[in-house]
Design a protein around this motif. Structure first.
Motif, short mmCIF file in Angstrom:
data_model
loop_
_atom_site.label_atom_id
_atom_site.label_comp_id
_atom_site.label_asym_id
_atom_site.label_seq_id
_atom_site.Cartn_x
_atom_site.Cartn_y
_atom_site.Cartn_z
N UNK A 87 -25.12 47.98 -63.37
CA UNK A 87 -26.14 48.20 -62.43
C UNK A 87 -26.75 46.85 -62.11
N UNK A 88 -27.58 46.79 -60.92
CA UNK A 88 -28.62 45.41 -61.11
C UNK A 88 -30.05 45.87 -61.25
N UNK A 89 -29.76 46.11 -60.07
CA UNK A 89 -31.22 46.67 -60.58
C UNK A 89 -32.27 48.20 -60.67
N UNK A 90 -31.66 49.28 -60.63
CA UNK A 90 -31.68 50.44 -60.99
C UNK A 90 -30.95 51.64 -62.37
N UNK A 91 -31.94 51.50 -63.13
CA UNK A 91 -31.60 52.44 -63.88
C UNK A 91 -32.02 54.26 -63.31
N UNK A 92 -29.84 55.01 -62.80
CA UNK A 92 -29.90 56.59 -62.41
C UNK A 92 -29.39 56.82 -63.95
N UNK A 93 -30.28 57.83 -64.65
CA UNK A 93 -29.62 58.78 -65.82
C UNK A 93 -29.91 58.17 -67.11
N UNK A 186 -38.69 46.18 -47.26
CA UNK A 186 -37.77 45.47 -47.37
C UNK A 186 -35.97 45.78 -47.51
N UNK A 187 -35.30 46.25 -46.07
CA UNK A 187 -34.35 46.48 -45.78
C UNK A 187 -33.04 46.56 -46.41
N UNK A 188 -33.59 45.17 -47.62
CA UNK A 188 -32.44 44.72 -47.98
C UNK A 188 -31.77 45.33 -49.21
N UNK A 189 -33.31 45.42 -49.93
CA UNK A 189 -33.67 46.41 -51.23
C UNK A 189 -33.25 48.31 -51.35
N UNK A 194 -28.87 51.66 -52.97
CA UNK A 194 -27.56 51.40 -52.92
C UNK A 194 -26.51 51.50 -53.23
N UNK A 195 -26.26 50.64 -53.85
CA UNK A 195 -24.95 49.88 -54.50
C UNK A 195 -24.66 50.05 -55.74
N UNK A 196 -26.38 50.39 -56.83
CA UNK A 196 -26.45 50.82 -58.26
C UNK A 196 -26.41 52.03 -57.92
N UNK A 197 -26.52 52.87 -56.89
CA UNK A 197 -25.98 54.86 -56.83
C UNK A 197 -24.74 55.60 -57.37
N UNK A 198 -24.22 53.92 -56.28
CA UNK A 198 -23.14 54.79 -56.31
C UNK A 198 -22.09 53.81 -57.58
#
Length: 458
Positions: A87-93, A186-189, A194-198
């Protein structure tokens, strides 16, 4: 709007300072027992939660092994492209929870929790007690022991789960997005998140996300379409017809959900290979042999690829910034999760595409056919992606074995190549056809004149 949480619980005061990091009410709630029914004195507010808790209590420990579905990516795959799994931006789990480089998004998650609580009929104390009953089952979903304490694990599920629910709700209903929203403004965010969600290592169990959706008040549940998550991923991943496809009823997590959308309409188990895998020729070679390419327009990322009467039909292949990350993580999930090689459908799909696009010319040809939508820039980038994505992947069965054998058989027949040459070199446009016909007529007249001359001399 849903009824606000009673101020007597102290939520309004506490949540106002929560986003600034000054105070977090979950830290001040003692670990309660699982006797949630003591809060049944407010049965109206706790009815939805009670149903979920009862469902969790019916489960037994014998299911723990079968529930394992979230894994660390094997080192043999990670070393090929570490960025694709991290992940680059957010930790899930829990697997990347607490990493310093991901702390900036923690404030955003708390803001989304602040939005989520009033959409439920639960106080913060009731929410904690509800989610705590999911802990054992949720821990069983991870392939490795987790170091988080019980309290921290429950807090993580609440914060991360409410963030995911809010993110998807706000996508479906833009009127819920506030002016100060730092993600949707901020649409790009959105795409960064989503990139980190997959990512395989960045997942919450699917049942947790579903259950948190179930905690929403009736006002919101009545507005939510059952396929709200499908619409979300279908849009952000540019997957045509995503919400119309067949899905497994209880996906393990988001990766499993997306994978299920790509499965063939009528899956079948391929037989174990008793000989070398028969892979198909590249796209240019197929074209030179007379194979015609036809686009299946209704779906993208689908394994429903067919070949009949010299025509191969392929659904849209969309290649963009998220493609490599998505493909690698679905493949990693299949490599870790399925004991039977015949279940690795997406891995075998990636192998097929790597065969079709061995060079930049192959990728450019498929783009001209309208089958490949290339958002990376050029064919070289696409061919390089597929030539690398399949390395270190184990496949002992090939779902597309029959398709490959049929394509090779078609290409090995000289007559098909001759027909393709005639069509390509002599009948590619009306002027070429006219020239060939004129030459044929001239040749016929010359032959006739020659015969007549011979007959006259005799």
């Amino acid at each position: 709007m849903a009824n606000p949480v009673p101020s007597s619980k102290g939520w309004t005061k506490n949540i106002s300072s929560m986003a600034s990091g000054v105070y977090f009410p979950l830290d001040h709630i003692p670990d309660p027992s699982l006797q949630f029914y003591r809060s049944q004195k407010n049965s109206k507010n706790s009815s939805s939660a009670s149903v979920i808790i009862k469902d969790q209590r019916t489960r037994n420990g014998s299911e723990s092994e079968s529930e394992c579905c979230i894994y660390r990516v094997p080192e043999r795959l990670r070393r090929l492209n570490p960025e694709a799994y991290s992940p680059r931006f957010i930790a899930i789990g829990p697997l990347h929870h607490g990493k310093e480089e991901l702390q900036a998004m923690e404030e955003h998650k708390l803001r989304y929790l602040q939005s989520f609580i009033p959409r439920t009929d639960l106080s913060i104390e009731e929410l904690v007690e509800t989610v705590r009953t999911w802990e054992e089952r949720a821990r069983n979903c991870y392939a490795e022991p987790l170091k988080l304490s019980s309290h921290d694990f429950v807090k993580m599920m609440i914060i991360d789960g409410s963030f995911l629910v809010e993110l998807i709700l706000k996508f479906r209903y833009p009127e819920l997005v506030g002016e100060s929203d730092r993600i949707y403004k901020k649409p790009r965010m959105v795409y960064d998140v989503v990139r980190d969600m997959i990512l395989l290592e960045n997942q919450l169990p699917g049942f947790v996300v579903k259950a948190i959706f179930g905690l929403l008040s009736v006002h919101y549940r009545e507005r939510i379409h059952p396929e709200i998550i499908h619409h979300f991923f279908g849009f952000v991943l540019s997957m045509n017809g995503f919400s119309q496809g067949k899905f497994i009823s209880e996906p393990d997590h988001f990766i499993d959900l997306i994978r299920s959308r790509c499965l063939p309409s009528v899956p079948h188990r391929s037989e174990a290979q008793t000989k070398k895998l028969d892979t198909p020729p590249a796209a240019i070679e197929l074209n030179n042999a007379g194979v015609r390419f036809k686009l299946e327009k209704t779906r993208s990322y689908s394994l429903d690829i067919s070949f009949a009467n010299g025509v191969i039909t392929i659904p849209t292949i969309i290649i963009g910034d998220l493609t490599e990350t998505l493909y690698r993580n679905i493949i990693a999930f299949e490599q870790c999760h399925y004991e039977s090689a015949s279940d690795n459908y997406f891995t075998q799909y990636a192998l097929l595409l790597s065969c079709f696009m061995k060079s930049a010319m192959d990728a450019d040809f498929l783009a001209r056919c309208g089958i490949l939508v290339n958002r990376l820039g050029n064919g070289e980038d696409v061919s390089r992606l597929f030539n690398s994505i399949y390395k270190e992947v184990f496949v002992s069965r090939f779902y597309f074995q029959t398709l490959s054998e049929d394509l090779n058989s078609y290409c090995n027949k000289p007559w098909n190549k001759w027909k393709a040459t005639l069509r390509r070199d002599y009948f590619k446009n009306p002027w070429s056809v006219a020239s060939v016909l004129a030459a044929a007529v001239l040749l016929l007249l010359t032959f006739t004149q020659t015969v007549c001359s011979i007959l006259a001399l005799s």
